[in-house]
Design an enzyme around this catalytic site. Structure first.
Site, mmCIF file in Angstrom:
data_model
loop_
_atom_site.group_PDB
_atom_site.id
_atom_site.type_symbol
_atom_site.label_atom_id
_atom_site.label_comp_id
_atom_site.label_asym_id
_atom_site.label_seq_id
_atom_site.Cartn_x
_atom_site.Cartn_y
_atom_site.Cartn_z
ATOM 1 N N LYS A 106 4.169 -6.723 4.134
ATOM 2 C CA LYS A 106 3.743 -5.295 3.856
ATOM 3 C C LYS A 106 3.356 -4.744 5.065
ATOM 4 O O LYS A 106 2.827 -5.262 6.055
ATOM 5 C CB LYS A 106 2.549 -5.510 2.882
ATOM 6 N N THR A 121 1.381 -6.034 13.595
ATOM 7 C CA THR A 121 1.085 -4.878 13.053
ATOM 8 C C THR A 121 1.479 -4.688 11.291
ATOM 9 O O THR A 121 2.181 -3.749 11.199
ATOM 10 C CB THR A 121 1.869 -3.630 13.672
ATOM 11 N N ASN A 126 0.529 10.473 5.723
ATOM 12 C CA ASN A 126 -1.123 10.084 6.424
ATOM 13 C C ASN A 126 -1.824 11.203 6.223
ATOM 14 O O ASN A 126 -3.209 10.910 6.176
ATOM 15 C CB ASN A 126 -0.574 9.865 8.016
ATOM 16 N N THR A 182 0.861 -1.049 -0.013
ATOM 17 C CA THR A 182 0.027 -0.122 0.065
ATOM 18 C C THR A 182 1.034 1.284 -0.090
ATOM 19 O O THR A 182 1.496 1.843 -1.277
ATOM 20 C CB THR A 182 -0.985 0.057 1.179
ATOM 21 N N GLU A 215 6.820 4.881 7.023
ATOM 22 C CA GLU A 215 6.289 6.006 6.449
ATOM 23 C C GLU A 215 7.147 7.427 6.671
ATOM 24 O O GLU A 215 7.272 7.889 7.864
ATOM 25 C CB GLU A 215 5.036 6.373 6.553
#
Length: 403
Positions: free
Chosen positions: A179, A190, A398, A153, A274
């Site tokens: 992933k 997680t 985000n 993703t 991220e």
């Protein structure tokens, strides 16, 4: 922006396990977003699921199917989490399982569904079921790399690894993919991770090995403190090698390989966190017990103030000391605490180390890979957690995730 992470050169096929991918148009245009894994008719499958009370529909259904019999197939979609979708979400997950069972000629209970992506959107069931016949027909043993790419993703790098282990009855192979990039924190794993092997093993033994491997790998990572609604860790064993765990040495050798591949995948998730610019190991030593060591390491690894200082390469070591102090350790004697960062002694006896120089701290905090060691000076227990820094990019990714 992954830290010290590159695409794996090759992922070894597992005898008895076949995979396929398809572009079902679930959310992404022009890329595969649907994966089918067939572990074979003699499969043994162990699975661990998120402890988040708000479990996504596929997690609920997968756990039910895992408990009810002998699962064989994994059906994974990216782009839609099928979470926060209530009874319609459960019906959607079960409909996909029934459709695959119809195509494959098996039972819906033998299908474990998994989803990852945006929460709260209805799963486009028709797109998935329409893709299933061609997906099933395309099953092949050498599609691990394609599967690793299809489940991504916000990941920027494919995550996977392989190991071979020589046992007393023959050689076995392990290959795993994962992933995960954000919404990363214990408990459980997680992320989504899938490991295949051709070992001959019973379900209870495989689950025990997987739980052991999970403790110090996927349960030892944090990017942002948010445990997902969709987390799952699955290990499939086809039994095709004919080699089992006949001796204690066999069990130790296989466990070591499984531990290693889980740690490799877990660390890859943190390295691809991220917006991450730094990979950080937080190690507690000198604790009275393991849980105490975990609590301290996790408190430091999760601290936004520590993580933003790391991003800025600012040796603001007081933030680390403050996080240790609020970890909730009873009777902690702060005067016994020592802290090192990349071998630079910063804190001794609860205060600034006499020889510490700001320039040395600056050099340590500037590194891409940072190892923080916190010695509590009260016992022999240790623990490690793996994390990354907080950057401007994390906020941007985000903030724009659904746009």
């Amino acid at each position: 922006m992954a830290v010290g992470l590159s695409i794996p050169e090759a992922l070894q096929p597992i005898p008895g396990i076949r995979l396929a991918t398809a572009a079902a148009g679930i959310r992404y245009a022009g890329r595969d977003d649907l994966v089918l894994m067939d572990a074979g008719p003699d499969a043994t499958i162990a699975a661990l699921f998120t402890t988040n009370a708000f479990r996504a529909a596929p997690v609920v259904v997968a756990a039910e199917h895992q408990a009810s019999g002998y699962p064989r197939w994994l059906l994974i979609n990216a782009g839609n989490a099928n979470a926060g979708t209530g009874e319609p979400g459960l019906l959607a997950a079960r409909t996909c399982c029934e459709a695959l069972a119809g195509v494959a000629g098996g039972s819906a209970d033998a299908v474990l569904p998994f989803s990852t992506g945006v929460i709260g959107e209805p799963l486009p069931v028709d797109r998935i079921t329409t893709a299933l016949p061609a997906l099933y027909a395309a099953l092949a043993p050498n599609a691990w790399m394609q599967a690793a790419r299809a489940i991504m993703t916000t990941d920027t790098v494919v995550k996977g690894g392989s190991r071979r282990v020589q046992l007393s009855q023959g050689e076995v192979t392990l290959t795993g993919i994962a992933k995960g990039s954000g919404m990363i924190h214990p408990n459980m794993a997680t992320m989504l991770a899938f490991i295949g092997t051709d070992l001959v093993v019973e379900a209870d033994a495989l689950e025990g090995l997987l739980r052991q491997a999970n403790r110090d790998s996927f349960n030892a990572i944090t990017v942002d403190g948010d445990t997902s609604t969709n987390d799952a860790l699955v290990c499939m064993s086809s039994g095709a090698s004919g080699a089992g765990l006949a001796t204690a040495a066999d069990r130790e050798a296989f466990a070591s390989a499984l531990d290693a591949i889980c740690l490799e995948l877990a660390q890859a998730i943190v390295r691809d966190g991220e917006g991450a610019t730094k990979f950080v190991t937080v190690e507690t030593t000198g604790a009275r017990e393991h849980d105490e060591a975990v609590r301290v390491a996790e408190t430091v690894a999760l601290s936004p103030l520590v993580k933003t200082a790391l991003f800025a390469s600012d040796p603001n070591w007081g933030r680390i000391l403050a996080a240790v102090g609020r970890a909730g350790i009873p009777d902690l004697v702060i005067e016994r605490v020592a802290i090192r960062v990349n071998e630079v002694e910063i804190v001794r006896n609860g205060g600034r180390a006499p020889a510490y120089q700001e320039a040395d701290g600056q050099q340590a905090f500037t590194a891409e890979e940072i190892h923080i060691v916190i010695d509590l000076g009260r016992g022999d227990a240790t623990a490690r957690k793996y994390t990354c820094d907080f950057s401007h990019e994390y906020v941007r990714i985000n903030a724009e995730y659904r746009s």
